[in-house]
Every structure is written in C-alpha cells, then in structure tokens.
Motif scaffolding. Structure first.
Motif, PDB file in Angstrom:
ATOM      1  N   VAL A 248      38.291 -40.626 -66.860  1.00  0.00           N
ATOM      2  CA  VAL A 248      38.804 -40.449 -68.226  1.00  0.00           C
ATOM      3  C   VAL A 248      37.654 -40.519 -69.226  1.00  0.00           C
ATOM      4  CG1 VAL A 248      40.256 -41.462 -70.022  1.00  0.00           C
ATOM      5  CG2 VAL A 248      41.152 -41.177 -67.719  1.00  0.00           C
ATOM      6  N   SER A 249      36.686 -41.381 -68.975  1.00  0.00           N
ATOM      7  CA  SER A 249      35.514 -41.416 -69.863  1.00  0.00           C
ATOM      8  C   SER A 249      34.773 -40.082 -69.790  1.00  0.00           C
ATOM      9  CB  SER A 249      34.589 -42.579 -69.515  1.00  0.00           C
ATOM     10  OG  SER A 249      33.887 -42.347 -68.315  1.00  0.00           O
ATOM     11  N   GLY A 250      34.827 -39.435 -68.630  1.00  0.00           N
ATOM     12  CA  GLY A 250      34.239 -38.099 -68.486  1.00  0.00           C
ATOM     13  C   GLY A 250      34.948 -37.068 -69.352  1.00  0.00           C
ATOM     14  N   HIS A 251      36.277 -37.180 -69.464  1.00  0.00           N
ATOM     15  CA  HIS A 251      37.029 -36.252 -70.329  1.00  0.00           C
ATOM     16  C   HIS A 251      36.494 -36.328 -71.756  1.00  0.00           C
ATOM     17  CE1 HIS A 251      39.698 -35.980 -67.020  1.00  0.00           C
ATOM     18  NE2 HIS A 251      40.728 -36.661 -67.476  1.00  0.00           N
ATOM     19  N   ASN A 252      36.332 -37.541 -72.251  1.00  0.00           N
ATOM     20  CA  ASN A 252      35.870 -37.709 -73.626  1.00  0.00           C
ATOM     21  C   ASN A 252      34.491 -37.086 -73.807  1.00  0.00           C
ATOM     22  OD1 ASN A 252      36.258 -39.063 -76.339  1.00  0.00           O
ATOM     23  ND2 ASN A 252      34.314 -39.947 -75.686  1.00  0.00           N
ATOM     24  N   LEU A 253      33.611 -37.307 -72.838  1.00  0.00           N
ATOM     25  CA  LEU A 253      32.271 -36.714 -72.928  1.00  0.00           C
ATOM     26  C   LEU A 253      32.346 -35.192 -72.912  1.00  0.00           C
ATOM     27  CD1 LEU A 253      30.513 -39.217 -70.535  1.00  0.00           C
ATOM     28  CD2 LEU A 253      30.031 -38.951 -72.991  1.00  0.00           C
ATOM     29  N   MET A 254      33.234 -34.657 -72.091  1.00  0.00           N
ATOM     30  CA  MET A 254      33.409 -33.204 -72.044  1.00  0.00           C
ATOM     31  C   MET A 254      33.883 -32.687 -73.400  1.00  0.00           C
ATOM     32  SD  MET A 254      35.749 -30.812 -69.542  1.00  0.00           S
ATOM     33  CE  MET A 254      37.263 -31.667 -69.929  1.00  0.00           C
ATOM     34  N   PHE A 255      34.903 -33.332 -73.982  1.00  0.00           N
ATOM     35  CA  PHE A 255      35.424 -32.889 -75.275  1.00  0.00           C
ATOM     36  C   PHE A 255      34.373 -33.035 -76.377  1.00  0.00           C
ATOM     37  CE2 PHE A 255      39.714 -34.363 -73.475  1.00  0.00           C
ATOM     38  CZ  PHE A 255      39.933 -33.146 -72.866  1.00  0.00           C
ATOM     39  N   ALA A 256      33.459 -34.005 -76.217  1.00  0.00           N
ATOM     40  CA  ALA A 256      32.379 -34.203 -77.185  1.00  0.00           C
ATOM     41  C   ALA A 256      31.258 -33.185 -76.997  1.00  0.00           C
ATOM     42  CB  ALA A 256      31.828 -35.622 -77.071  1.00  0.00           C
ATOM     43  N   GLY A 257      31.311 -32.425 -75.904  1.00  0.00           N
ATOM     44  CA  GLY A 257      30.305 -31.390 -75.663  1.00  0.00           C
ATOM     45  C   GLY A 257      29.164 -31.801 -74.765  1.00  0.00           C
ATOM     46  N   ASP A 258      29.204 -33.008 -74.198  1.00  0.00           N
ATOM     47  CA  ASP A 258      28.146 -33.466 -73.296  1.00  0.00           C
ATOM     48  C   ASP A 258      28.590 -33.187 -71.854  1.00  0.00           C
ATOM     49  OD1 ASP A 258      26.075 -34.708 -71.954  1.00  0.00           O
ATOM     50  OD2 ASP A 258      26.106 -36.506 -73.218  1.00  0.00           O
ATOM     51  N   PHE A 259      28.490 -31.937 -71.464  1.00  0.00           N
ATOM     52  CA  PHE A 259      29.039 -31.481 -70.184  1.00  0.00           C
ATOM     53  C   PHE A 259      28.304 -32.070 -68.986  1.00  0.00           C
ATOM     54  CE2 PHE A 259      29.937 -28.228 -73.384  1.00  0.00           C
ATOM     55  CZ  PHE A 259      31.317 -28.251 -73.328  1.00  0.00           C
ATOM     56  N   GLU A 260      26.994 -32.193 -69.077  1.00  0.00           N
ATOM     57  CA  GLU A 260      26.239 -32.755 -67.948  1.00  0.00           C
ATOM     58  C   GLU A 260      26.622 -34.207 -67.694  1.00  0.00           C
ATOM     59  OE1 GLU A 260      24.396 -31.069 -65.768  1.00  0.00           O
ATOM     60  OE2 GLU A 260      24.991 -29.300 -66.930  1.00  0.00           O
ATOM     61  N   LYS A 261      26.688 -34.982 -68.767  1.00  0.00           N
ATOM     62  CA  LYS A 261      27.059 -36.394 -68.604  1.00  0.00           C
ATOM     63  C   LYS A 261      28.507 -36.511 -68.132  1.00  0.00           C
ATOM     64  CE  LYS A 261      26.407 -40.910 -70.608  1.00  0.00           C
ATOM     65  NZ  LYS A 261      25.938 -41.690 -71.747  1.00  0.00           N
ATOM     66  N   ALA A 262      29.375 -35.624 -68.626  1.00  0.00           N
ATOM     67  CA  ALA A 262      30.773 -35.635 -68.176  1.00  0.00           C
ATOM     68  C   ALA A 262      30.830 -35.400 -66.671  1.00  0.00           C
ATOM     69  CB  ALA A 262      31.575 -34.563 -68.909  1.00  0.00           C
ATOM     70  N   ARG A 263      30.074 -34.412 -66.188  1.00  0.00           N
ATOM     71  CA  ARG A 263      30.091 -34.132 -64.742  1.00  0.00           C
ATOM     72  C   ARG A 263      29.489 -35.286 -63.937  1.00  0.00           C
ATOM     73  NH1 ARG A 263      30.033 -28.676 -66.718  1.00  0.00           N
ATOM     74  NH2 ARG A 263      27.774 -28.624 -67.021  1.00  0.00           N
ATOM     75  N   GLU A 264      28.511 -35.972 -64.495  1.00  0.00           N
ATOM     76  CA  GLU A 264      27.975 -37.171 -63.825  1.00  0.00           C
ATOM     77  C   GLU A 264      29.077 -38.210 -63.663  1.00  0.00           C
ATOM     78  OE1 GLU A 264      24.579 -38.802 -65.878  1.00  0.00           O
ATOM     79  OE2 GLU A 264      23.564 -36.843 -65.896  1.00  0.00           O
ATOM     80  N   ARG A 265      29.858 -38.402 -64.729  1.00  0.00           N
ATOM     81  CA  ARG A 265      30.965 -39.370 -64.667  1.00  0.00           C
ATOM     82  C   ARG A 265      31.995 -38.934 -63.639  1.00  0.00           C
ATOM     83  NH1 ARG A 265      31.415 -43.075 -69.228  1.00  0.00           N
ATOM     84  NH2 ARG A 265      29.252 -43.675 -69.433  1.00  0.00           N
ATOM     85  N   TYR A 266      32.336 -37.657 -63.656  1.00  0.00           N
ATOM     86  CA  TYR A 266      33.319 -37.165 -62.687  1.00  0.00           C
ATOM     87  C   TYR A 266      32.828 -37.391 -61.257  1.00  0.00           C
ATOM     88  CZ  TYR A 266      35.815 -34.744 -66.492  1.00  0.00           C
ATOM     89  OH  TYR A 266      36.526 -34.437 -67.624  1.00  0.00           O
ATOM     90  N   LYS A 267      31.559 -37.136 -61.021  1.00  0.00           N
ATOM     91  CA  LYS A 267      31.015 -37.329 -59.663  1.00  0.00           C
ATOM     92  C   LYS A 267      30.994 -38.807 -59.286  1.00  0.00           C
ATOM     93  CE  LYS A 267      28.512 -33.029 -59.769  1.00  0.00           C
ATOM     94  NZ  LYS A 267      27.250 -32.357 -60.043  1.00  0.00           N
ATOM     95  N   LYS A 268      30.709 -39.670 -60.258  1.00  0.00           N
ATOM     96  CA  LYS A 268      30.767 -41.116 -60.001  1.00  0.00           C
ATOM     97  C   LYS A 268      32.208 -41.517 -59.661  1.00  0.00           C
ATOM     98  CE  LYS A 268      29.874 -45.504 -60.046  1.00  0.00           C
ATOM     99  NZ  LYS A 268      29.611 -46.124 -58.773  1.00  0.00           N
TER     100      LYS A 268
END
Length: 169
Positions: free
Chosen positions: A123-143
């Motif tokens: 869910v923290s990855g969703h927020n990063l994705m919506f904020a436009g930080d796609f790389e960090k979002a994908r890092e969270r998703y992979k974690k």
C-alpha cells in the motif's frame, strides 16, 4: 449494555448498506467504551477508503472525520501500524502524497515481522506510484512480494507492478 453487541450491530447494518444505522450503533458502542478501537476503525472506513469497509456515498464522506478517527486510533494504539496507515490514506485521498509518505513509512516499519507486513508495504507502494516515484514504488512492491504469505496477495502485488508501468507511461 455491551459495546461488543453494538459493534456487531454496526457491522450488520453496514453489510445491509444502512450506514446511518451502522454509524449510530458504533457511536453507541463508543459511548459505552470510549476506547473502542473496532468502532473507530469502522467509522473511519465509512469516510476514507481502507480495505473492504462500507463507504458512505461520496458526497457524504468527510476526510476531516477520517483524520479525527485515525488520530483516535493512533492515540489508543501508538505502536500499531493500522492508525498510521489510516491517517496516510486520508492524505492520499486528497492527493497530498508527500504528507502520506512518512505515515506509510512508519506503518511499514511498525509492521515488520507481522502478518500485515506485505499489505503495509505494498500500500505504501501505491502512494509512491500516485506521487510519481515509480522506481521506489516498484521497490516497495518487490519487497512486499518477498514477505507475502499467500498467492492472492502475490497476484495482487504483481498486478500493481504492471499497473505502475502503465501509470508511468
């Protein structure tokens, strides 16, 4: 006289989509037990998207009430990720992704080693994705994938990894 009975009544009214009666039942439960974590969670879930709670119609939702309920949750259980996640969802709902990031980060940190770790992380990855930080979002998703315990959660996370590429383009 049992706050739990009113909690169950609130849940049943919610399932029947009688959300005003549900709110009344939860408020009665809180009168009996002012530290009723479950009632505050359900009341929060009527105003701000969180899991599978019964949301009020959009025009009746109130993020300010959501913030109030999330603050109560944090006050009652400051060492639990749930309240921080709720508060972060309020900011995400109004598009203030930057304000939500530290709250989601805290919920991720607090959930380490628990059954909610994967959910808090993705869910923290969703927020990063919506904020436009796609790389960090994908890092969270992979974690989140690395700690997911069931196939349904894994499939959901993989779907959001794919969606992150669609959002990016």
């Amino acid at each position: 006289e049992s706050y739990e009975a009113y909690n169950y009544l609130g849940i049943l009214y919610g399932a029947r989509n009688d959300l005003k009666a549900s709110e009344e039942a939860f408020n009665k439960a809180i009168e009996i037990n002012p530290n009723n974590y479950e009632a505050f969670t359900y009341l929060f879930g009527q105003h701000v998207t969180y899991g599978y709670y019964y949301l009020l119609p959009e025009e009746e939702r109130d993020v300010e009430k959501g913030l109030e309920y999330s603050e109560r949750l944090i006050k009652m259980k400051p060492n639990r990720a749930h309240g921080y996640h709720c508060k972060a969802n309020c900011y995400r709902q109004i598009g203030d992704f930057e304000k939500a990031i530290p709250l989601y980060d805290r919920s991720v940190e607090m959930s380490k080693g628990t059954t909610s770790e994967a959910a808090e992380t993705y869910v923290s990855g969703h927020n990063l994705m919506f904020a436009g930080d796609f790389e960090k979002a994908r890092e969270r998703y992979k974690k989140a994938l690395s700690v997911a315990k069931d196939i349904g959660t894994e499939q959901g996370i993989k779907t959001f990894i794919t969606i992150s590429y669609l959002f990016q383009r």
